[in-house]
Design an enzyme around this catalytic site. Sequence first.
Site: not given
Lengths: 393, 258
Positions: A124-125, A127, A158, A335, A337, A362-363
């Site tokens: 939890a980083l 905000e 997450t 594309q 498909l 993650e950046g």
Amino acid sequence: MDLELTPEQRAIQTLAREVAEAEIAPHAGAWDREHRFPDELYPKLAELGLLGVCVPEEYGGAGGDFLSYVLVLEELSRADAGVGVTVAVHTSAATLPILAFGTEEQRARFVPPLARGEQLGAFALTEPGSGSDAGSLRTSAARDGDGWVLNGAKQWITNGSRAGTFVLFARTDPTTAGARGISCFVLDAEHVRITREEEKLGLNSSTTSDLVLEGARVERDRLLHEEGRGFTVAMATLDGGRIGIAAQAVGIAQAAFDVASRYAREREQFGRRIGDFQAIQTKLANMAVEIDAARLLTYRAAWLKQEGRPHAVEGAKAKLFASEMARRQTAEAIQVLGGYGYTKEFPVERYYRDAKITEIYEGTSEIQRLVIARSILGRGLREDRVTAAPRSS
Amino acid sequence: MKIAVCVKQVPDATAAKRIDPETKRLDRSGEAALNATDLNAVEEAIRLKEAQGGEVVLVSLGPERALESLRKALAMGADRAVLVADEAAAGSDLVATSRILAAALEREQADLVLFGQASSDGDGAVLWAAVADRLRRPLISQVAALTTDGSTVTGKRQTEHGYDTISAPLPAVVAVSDAINEPRYPSLKGIMGAKSKPQETLSLADLGVDAAEAGEAGSRTTVLALGPPPARGESLKIEDDGSAAQKILDYLVERRLL
């Protein structure tokens, strides 16, 4: 130079592939449609040791190396990228920082339940007001006797609604607005309250939650690493975590390639298999090359990490290339498909939606380029980020 | 109880099969895996050991690289592996293979010898019979359920009309079908620990088998010719426009299949 996997790494890769093909892939489409977190899956993964691949045996893990863990993430993500991110965050963002920065007592207490998969971990980083600019976070931890009282809000966490352990970052020095005033804590689920579940473009089998801290009081033994050095924990964790996200992107792209190449062999138009047309061959060749390139960048970064060597820049390169490659090549798979690719009858549209996030979390790609550029232009990377005051105060 | 499980490394199910026209042998250089029903035999052996104690030893004939496949069974829970790897054994047919395996099994003196019903490459489904004959031991094949009290073994075999239940005194040989169990996944700890389990590689000389009795020299069959499988017969493709069911029905009736 040896690019051969060890027999153990191959065996672990095979195990992860078999489990993913039998237990995950057949359900991934339904989990995506129903936005369902597969609670029943994780005890199975735990029993096999897949929730503690690279954690030493004495802390309840399987004792594999970091590359083995990366191989597992790749295979899980190939079946379902939502499962991939759940395991990635659980392992490299929650379990590994406790192992790397915890006291012996903290490691013995917090790591085994995570490594054995008895509970999931979260990180939890982020905000509402601090994403890429993580150093500006506002959640506070105020001194209270020998402990702290935490207040604030975290966003996009997450595993938030399922986690038993949270590695959470809060400001212990209210007089510093920047990264220096941040400390890291190990919290239990009871210390936080989940307030909202996010609706996302993809990764629908994973859970992404908002949470609040409402005067949660913790003792000193919950402080991870030194007071005021939490940002170091966060950055080191993300350096390793990026390699996992690169592996996730490779897994998603591989899944898309598998479907596209099979389809090209079967689908007939103008009386021939579409794979006989050069336009489709070019697409498949480009996909194969780019997936290989991303995979090799990822494995190199993983190898550097497990050798205990600097890997921040190599991890950033792997994550940047693999994530952008996955977004590009999942689009190419659609594309190949054609109209079928755009429908829910085939899984490639899910791969495309799932791939996009790897360029963000993650950046972001922009942050990865910043990390890489700084390594080229010679400014001290870590120190630089810690000292930079994100906002003038 | 000591249980020996005879296992074989075969080309991976997903790999394309190729026969070398020079040697007229299956090309074994690609991705390999442990034969699927052998995993059922390994699983059954581990379950017996977990319930009653004892030892599970893997016995195999194959090239050196077969050890990697044997490690999967060690990771599942088998205790040790014996691999007979000898250039002179390459190209062994049923007769030669059974001679070599029987020699390796004589050395082990297991109470129970388990086989998978058939290998996915050779698909002979008779090796267990030849080995049992050489060992002079009773044999139960196609076993879909197995019990033992330590002195006898009882196997249930599914037939067209029901089940045969067959008992034999130990020591005995049993070939199991894939209906007997669901093989477990090896755990990561099992994988990490497999390397340190005893793995013995033996030559024919170690077993006292004459090289002239092994390989092509010791075989009683000769491969005369090889050909690709016949192309699939005339097929009919029906696109469903709402009438597919009727078309399938008509097709079957037309051929007097309904």
